[in-house]
Design a protein around this motif. Sequence first.
Motif, PDB file in Angstrom:
ATOM      1  N   THR A  14      79.423  33.232  51.694  1.00  0.00           N
ATOM      2  CA  THR A  14      79.812  34.371  52.534  1.00  0.00           C
ATOM      3  C   THR A  14      78.759  34.611  53.606  1.00  0.00           C
ATOM      4  OG1 THR A  14      80.965  35.408  50.670  1.00  0.00           O
ATOM      5  CG2 THR A  14      80.483  36.812  52.561  1.00  0.00           C
ATOM      6  N   LEU A  15      77.495  34.469  53.229  1.00  0.00           N
ATOM      7  CA  LEU A  15      76.410  34.613  54.187  1.00  0.00           C
ATOM      8  C   LEU A  15      76.487  33.549  55.273  1.00  0.00           C
ATOM      9  CD1 LEU A  15      73.794  35.964  55.115  1.00  0.00           C
ATOM     10  CD2 LEU A  15      72.548  34.496  53.502  1.00  0.00           C
ATOM     11  N   VAL A  16      76.819  32.333  54.893  1.00  0.00           N
ATOM     12  CA  VAL A  16      76.970  31.254  55.880  1.00  0.00           C
ATOM     13  C   VAL A  16      78.023  31.634  56.920  1.00  0.00           C
ATOM     14  CG1 VAL A  16      77.775  28.884  56.230  1.00  0.00           C
ATOM     15  CG2 VAL A  16      76.200  29.402  54.355  1.00  0.00           C
ATOM     16  N   VAL A  17      79.183  32.094  56.453  1.00  0.00           N
ATOM     17  CA  VAL A  17      80.270  32.467  57.370  1.00  0.00           C
ATOM     18  C   VAL A  17      79.861  33.634  58.255  1.00  0.00           C
ATOM     19  CG1 VAL A  17      82.625  33.372  57.515  1.00  0.00           C
ATOM     20  CG2 VAL A  17      82.073  31.591  55.839  1.00  0.00           C
ATOM     21  N   ALA A  18      79.264  34.670  57.659  1.00  0.00           N
ATOM     22  CA  ALA A  18      78.860  35.854  58.423  1.00  0.00           C
ATOM     23  C   ALA A  18      77.786  35.508  59.452  1.00  0.00           C
ATOM     24  CB  ALA A  18      78.364  36.947  57.479  1.00  0.00           C
ATOM     25  N   VAL A  20      77.212  32.543  60.888  1.00  0.00           N
ATOM     26  CA  VAL A  20      77.820  31.742  61.965  1.00  0.00           C
ATOM     27  C   VAL A  20      78.593  32.644  62.928  1.00  0.00           C
ATOM     28  CG1 VAL A  20      79.569  29.999  62.487  1.00  0.00           C
ATOM     29  CG2 VAL A  20      77.910  29.597  60.659  1.00  0.00           C
ATOM     30  N   MET A  21      79.347  33.593  62.388  1.00  0.00           N
ATOM     31  CA  MET A  21      80.096  34.525  63.226  1.00  0.00           C
ATOM     32  C   MET A  21      79.165  35.389  64.064  1.00  0.00           C
ATOM     33  SD  MET A  21      83.118  35.738  60.608  1.00  0.00           S
ATOM     34  CE  MET A  21      83.765  36.919  61.789  1.00  0.00           C
ATOM     35  N   ALA A  22      78.077  35.874  63.461  1.00  0.00           N
ATOM     36  CA  ALA A  22      77.119  36.708  64.193  1.00  0.00           C
ATOM     37  C   ALA A  22      76.435  35.913  65.295  1.00  0.00           C
ATOM     38  CB  ALA A  22      76.093  37.283  63.228  1.00  0.00           C
ATOM     39  N   ALA A  23      76.018  34.672  64.970  1.00  0.00           N
ATOM     40  CA  ALA A  23      75.324  33.842  65.955  1.00  0.00           C
ATOM     41  C   ALA A  23      76.267  33.446  67.090  1.00  0.00           C
ATOM     42  CB  ALA A  23      74.771  32.594  65.272  1.00  0.00           C
ATOM     43  N   TYR A  24      77.490  33.067  66.757  1.00  0.00           N
ATOM     44  CA  TYR A  24      78.453  32.664  67.789  1.00  0.00           C
ATOM     45  C   TYR A  24      78.771  33.824  68.718  1.00  0.00           C
ATOM     46  CZ  TYR A  24      82.843  31.306  69.976  1.00  0.00           C
ATOM     47  OH  TYR A  24      83.832  31.033  70.905  1.00  0.00           O
ATOM     48  N   MET A  37      83.428  41.366  66.161  1.00  0.00           N
ATOM     49  CA  MET A  37      82.946  40.281  65.314  1.00  0.00           C
ATOM     50  C   MET A  37      81.457  40.416  65.054  1.00  0.00           C
ATOM     51  SD  MET A  37      82.957  36.144  66.065  1.00  0.00           S
ATOM     52  CE  MET A  37      84.741  36.073  66.270  1.00  0.00           C
ATOM     53  N   HIS A  38      80.687  40.710  66.092  1.00  0.00           N
ATOM     54  CA  HIS A  38      79.241  40.823  65.943  1.00  0.00           C
ATOM     55  C   HIS A  38      78.867  42.009  65.056  1.00  0.00           C
ATOM     56  CE1 HIS A  38      75.355  39.320  67.217  1.00  0.00           C
ATOM     57  NE2 HIS A  38      74.928  40.567  67.380  1.00  0.00           N
ATOM     58  N   THR A  39      79.554  43.111  65.258  1.00  0.00           N
ATOM     59  CA  THR A  39      79.260  44.313  64.464  1.00  0.00           C
ATOM     60  C   THR A  39      79.601  44.104  62.998  1.00  0.00           C
ATOM     61  OG1 THR A  39      79.650  45.783  66.349  1.00  0.00           O
ATOM     62  CG2 THR A  39      79.798  46.753  64.147  1.00  0.00           C
ATOM     63  N   TYR A  40      80.806  43.635  62.722  1.00  0.00           N
ATOM     64  CA  TYR A  40      81.239  43.475  61.330  1.00  0.00           C
ATOM     65  C   TYR A  40      80.435  42.391  60.614  1.00  0.00           C
ATOM     66  CZ  TYR A  40      85.214  46.376  62.645  1.00  0.00           C
ATOM     67  OH  TYR A  40      85.990  47.418  63.077  1.00  0.00           O
ATOM     68  N   ALA A  41      80.104  41.310  61.340  1.00  0.00           N
ATOM     69  CA  ALA A  41      79.286  40.254  60.731  1.00  0.00           C
ATOM     70  C   ALA A  41      77.897  40.782  60.411  1.00  0.00           C
ATOM     71  CB  ALA A  41      79.196  39.053  61.666  1.00  0.00           C
ATOM     72  N   GLY A  42      77.338  41.580  61.318  1.00  0.00           N
ATOM     73  CA  GLY A  42      76.008  42.136  61.089  1.00  0.00           C
ATOM     74  C   GLY A  42      75.965  43.087  59.909  1.00  0.00           C
ATOM     75  N   VAL A  99      62.659  33.892  50.230  1.00  0.00           N
ATOM     76  CA  VAL A  99      62.138  35.234  50.460  1.00  0.00           C
ATOM     77  C   VAL A  99      62.000  35.515  51.954  1.00  0.00           C
ATOM     78  CG1 VAL A  99      60.144  36.738  50.142  1.00  0.00           C
ATOM     79  CG2 VAL A  99      60.949  35.313  48.244  1.00  0.00           C
ATOM     80  N   ALA A 100      61.515  34.526  52.707  1.00  0.00           N
ATOM     81  CA  ALA A 100      61.354  34.703  54.147  1.00  0.00           C
ATOM     82  C   ALA A 100      62.695  34.947  54.826  1.00  0.00           C
ATOM     83  CB  ALA A 100      60.672  33.475  54.753  1.00  0.00           C
ATOM     84  N   MET A 101      63.704  34.161  54.455  1.00  0.00           N
ATOM     85  CA  MET A 101      65.025  34.316  55.075  1.00  0.00           C
ATOM     86  C   MET A 101      65.640  35.667  54.717  1.00  0.00           C
ATOM     87  SD  MET A 101      65.928  31.815  57.064  1.00  0.00           S
ATOM     88  CE  MET A 101      67.723  31.704  57.092  1.00  0.00           C
ATOM     89  N   LEU A 102      65.479  36.098  53.469  1.00  0.00           N
ATOM     90  CA  LEU A 102      66.018  37.397  53.074  1.00  0.00           C
ATOM     91  C   LEU A 102      65.394  38.528  53.889  1.00  0.00           C
ATOM     92  CD1 LEU A 102      66.177  37.136  49.171  1.00  0.00           C
ATOM     93  CD2 LEU A 102      68.100  37.192  50.748  1.00  0.00           C
ATOM     94  N   LEU A 103      64.075  38.496  54.030  1.00  0.00           N
ATOM     95  CA  LEU A 103      63.376  39.555  54.753  1.00  0.00           C
ATOM     96  C   LEU A 103      63.711  39.527  56.241  1.00  0.00           C
ATOM     97  CD1 LEU A 103      59.858  39.433  53.043  1.00  0.00           C
ATOM     98  CD2 LEU A 103      61.693  41.088  52.675  1.00  0.00           C
ATOM     99  N   LEU A 104      63.777  38.329  56.821  1.00  0.00           N
ATOM    100  CA  LEU A 104      64.084  38.217  58.246  1.00  0.00           C
ATOM    101  C   LEU A 104      65.525  38.623  58.542  1.00  0.00           C
ATOM    102  CD1 LEU A 104      62.233  34.900  59.176  1.00  0.00           C
ATOM    103  CD2 LEU A 104      61.571  37.232  59.750  1.00  0.00           C
ATOM    104  N   LEU A 105      66.453  38.211  57.692  1.00  0.00           N
ATOM    105  CA  LEU A 105      67.853  38.597  57.885  1.00  0.00           C
ATOM    106  C   LEU A 105      68.041  40.097  57.705  1.00  0.00           C
ATOM    107  CD1 LEU A 105      69.668  35.640  56.102  1.00  0.00           C
ATOM    108  CD2 LEU A 105      69.965  36.305  58.499  1.00  0.00           C
ATOM    109  N   LEU A 106      67.320  40.671  56.751  1.00  0.00           N
ATOM    110  CA  LEU A 106      67.385  42.123  56.554  1.00  0.00           C
ATOM    111  C   LEU A 106      66.869  42.843  57.799  1.00  0.00           C
ATOM    112  CD1 LEU A 106      67.889  44.561  54.698  1.00  0.00           C
ATOM    113  CD2 LEU A 106      65.558  44.264  53.834  1.00  0.00           C
TER     114      LEU A 106
END
Length: 210
Positions: A14-18, A20-24, A37-42, A99-106
Amino acid sequence: MKIWDIAIRLFHWTLVVAFVMAAYSAFQDKFGIYADMHTYAGVTILILMVWRILWGLVGSESARFSSFVRGPKAIMGYLRHGDTAKCAGHNPLGALSVVAMLLLLLAQAVMGLFATDDMFFSGPLNGEAGSWAGTLTRLHKQLGLVLIGLATFHVLVVLYYTLIKKAGILRAMITGTKAEAKKAPRMASPWLALGVLVPVAATLWFAILG
């Protein structure tokens, strides 16, 4: 041997899909469908991050931070002698990237709530940012590029371990099982995962989007 519960696997894809949608949508003109799309993915990414942190405290053994986050000595030992095929879950080095990805994505998801392009798009909580809106927007854009680079690197590393070292990392995240591991981790109930997710999702979704 089962090493990943269904909750972690659904979280991952689910994170992969979200993501990709946010980045696109970040590179599109943000009005209409791309703004939504950007809001809901974020917001989805924010919900996933909060859930993952909580699951890292109360979830399956392989998902708990206490089971895979290690100090410098363990990391150096893994670099010298480690065999990822025998690691149930994340190895000591991979734990750093998790841990780095979790903190950066948060951080990215939170900053996105307050960001604005001063034209077509503003985050759901932009009105609360005040004089910080410009700074948060700039950091949001810069960190977005960093995360795209890290995600690309992550994919390359997974392909290396899958195709070259034959570690079965990708297969494990699909099936939840791994051919070789030292010990089968304890699995938590998927109902517990749902019980953690529902209040987190409902609270954040309605608090942010109304």
